[in-house]
Design an enzyme around this catalytic site. Structure first.
Site, PDB file in Angstrom:
ATOM      1  N   HIS A  44      24.144  16.360  -8.608  1.00 29.28           N
ATOM      2  CA  HIS A  44      23.672  14.970  -8.605  1.00 29.28           C
ATOM      3  C   HIS A  44      24.507  14.226  -9.640  1.00 29.28           C
ATOM      4  O   HIS A  44      24.500  14.617 -10.818  1.00 29.28           O
ATOM      5  CB  HIS A  44      22.190  14.909  -8.980  1.00 29.28           C
ATOM      6  CG  HIS A  44      21.327  15.726  -8.067  1.00 29.28           C
ATOM      7  ND1 HIS A  44      20.616  15.164  -7.031  1.00 29.28           N
ATOM      8  CD2 HIS A  44      21.104  17.069  -8.008  1.00 29.28           C
ATOM      9  CE1 HIS A  44      19.966  16.121  -6.380  1.00 29.28           C
ATOM     10  NE2 HIS A  44      20.253  17.288  -6.950  1.00 29.28           N
ATOM     11  N   HIS A 104      16.946  19.095   0.054  1.00 28.00           N
ATOM     12  CA  HIS A 104      16.404  20.045  -0.913  1.00 28.00           C
ATOM     13  C   HIS A 104      15.132  20.623  -0.287  1.00 28.00           C
ATOM     14  O   HIS A 104      14.250  19.857   0.136  1.00 28.00           O
ATOM     15  CB  HIS A 104      16.011  19.343  -2.210  1.00 28.00           C
ATOM     16  CG  HIS A 104      17.153  18.989  -3.110  1.00 28.00           C
ATOM     17  ND1 HIS A 104      18.227  18.254  -2.692  1.00 28.00           N
ATOM     18  CD2 HIS A 104      17.368  19.270  -4.422  1.00 28.00           C
ATOM     19  CE1 HIS A 104      19.066  18.104  -3.719  1.00 28.00           C
ATOM     20  NE2 HIS A 104      18.571  18.704  -4.778  1.00 28.00           N
ATOM     21  N   GLU A 119      12.800  24.913  -3.196  1.00 30.35           N
ATOM     22  CA  GLU A 119      13.107  25.047  -4.636  1.00 30.35           C
ATOM     23  C   GLU A 119      11.765  25.365  -5.308  1.00 30.35           C
ATOM     24  O   GLU A 119      11.538  26.474  -5.768  1.00 30.35           O
ATOM     25  CB  GLU A 119      13.713  23.745  -5.173  1.00 30.35           C
ATOM     26  CG  GLU A 119      13.988  23.751  -6.676  1.00 30.35           C
ATOM     27  CD  GLU A 119      14.463  22.379  -7.218  1.00 30.35           C
ATOM     28  OE1 GLU A 119      14.299  21.359  -6.508  1.00 30.35           O
ATOM     29  OE2 GLU A 119      14.969  22.334  -8.360  1.00 30.35           O
TER      30      GLU A 119
END
Ligand code: HPA
Ligand code: ZN
Length: 342
Positions: A21, A199, A202
């Site tokens: 990021h 994502h 996680e």
């Protein structure tokens, strides 16, 4: 093998970074410099105090500080300076190609125009290509703690800059914000020709990975380490050759694994999953891609063959075209055929 020899090998091996990021590359020193430039006062009075605050217990405790840090980014030049500093790091670790996330909503919700964000980041990436021949691609992430309407607005805002963006992703607070919440916006992004990633797995369950694959039609999963909780899912990921962009130091700092020795990267690699090693938010988690490689190598006693496989995976899992992939894989192979594997 000598420790230094492995360190040099890891630093010099050609590699691609697929999960970073850009706002997470903002180092404390630059954060303070930009705060001063923009007359913004930071909650933490010094670089040392800020560094001391970087103790996270989970994803949300990190995100709170990360969004606060990003608030120093106001002008196009700020986005340029942050991105340029990151390019220098890529160069120092022999990264040939990077696919970089940016979070427009983190900025547009504070009144910073979309074009200021993308023009600053993109200009630095172009300079990086010119000066160091590092190839790059930008992936625009939607913040999943916001609603789908806000993501849709962001998607529309991106259209005039479509030539500067290769795909869309999904980040921020995972638990309680499943991929299915964003089915319509991802379908629209695909219809505009964007690639999709998300994502998932996680902090969230294996079910979120299924949703990202089947509902958002992603071609890659970011993190995805919780896939091992569902054997059928692991089989499916292998069958569909879905890459997982794993970030060891991030997983350690956010408590996804208590110790790096317990990380499942090697297990996934041995199953035949296309796993890669990446840095996520290097300024917050204690290191860039090379540091992630080195930490996981030491913790799991990885061999040079494993490092080679991970570097190879990084090009294969990338969104480069076949010709570009072949050219980078050739560079990787000429690096390892110099007898450095043994
Ligand atoms: N997970 C989810 N969202 C994020 C992260 C992360 O590790 N970093 C920046 N946004
Ligand atoms: Zn991430």
């Amino acid at each position: 093998m000598k420790k230094n020899s492995m360190k040099t090998f890891i630093q010099n091996i050609p590699k691609a970074e697929l999960h970073v990021h850009i706002e997470g590359s903002l180092e404390p020193e630059l954060m303070f410099k930009l705060a001063k430039r923009n007359n913004i006062s930071l909650k933490y009075g010094s670089v040392d105090k800020l560094n001391m605050a970087y103790k996270f217990c989970d994803l949300q405790s990190f995100l709170n500080i990360y969004y606060e840090g990003a608030a120093v980014l106001i002008q196009e030049q700020d986005f340029y300076d942050m991105t340029w500093a990151f390019i220098e790091k890529l160069k120092s670790q022999n990264v040939l190609h990077a696919e970089i996330f940016f979070d427009p909503q983190t900025h547009t919700t504070r009144g910073v125009p979309f074009k200021t964000v993308i023009n600053g980041i993109y200009r630095a990436l172009q300079d990086g290509e010119k000066k160091y021949k590092i190839s790059t691609g930008l992936i625009m992430c939607f913040l999943r703690h916001l609603d789908e309407k806000s993501a849709m607005k962001t998607l529309e805002e991106s259209i005039p800059f479509k030539d500067k963006i290769i795909g869309v992703g999904l980040d921020s607070s995972e638990l309680g914000n499943p991929p299915s919440k964003f089915t319509n916006v991802f379908s629209k992004a695909l219809s505009f020709g964007y690639l999709t990633v998300a994502h998932a797995g996680e902090e969230g369950p294996a079910e979120y990975i299924w949703e990202a694959l089947d509902m958002l039609k992603v071609s890659r999963i970011d993190h995805g380490v919780r896939c091992v909780e569902d054997k059928n899912l692991v089989e499916e990921i292998i069958k569909r050759k879905i890459p997982l962009t794993v970030c060891p130091l991030s997983n350690l700092k956010l408590g996804v694994f208590k110790k790096l020795e317990e990380h499942n990267l090697k297990e996934l690699l041995d199953y035949g999953v296309l796993v890669t090693v990446n840095s996520d938010d290097p300024a917050y988690f204690g290191g860039y891609i090379g540091d992630n490689f080195l930490s996981i190598q030491e913790s799991l006693a990885l061999k040079k063959e494993d490092i080679y496989k991970l570097a190879k995976n990084s090009f294969e899992a990338s969104f480069l075209n076949i010709k570009e992939k072949q050219s980078m894989l050739k560079k990787l192979d000429s690096f390892v055929t110099e007898g450095v594997l043994h």
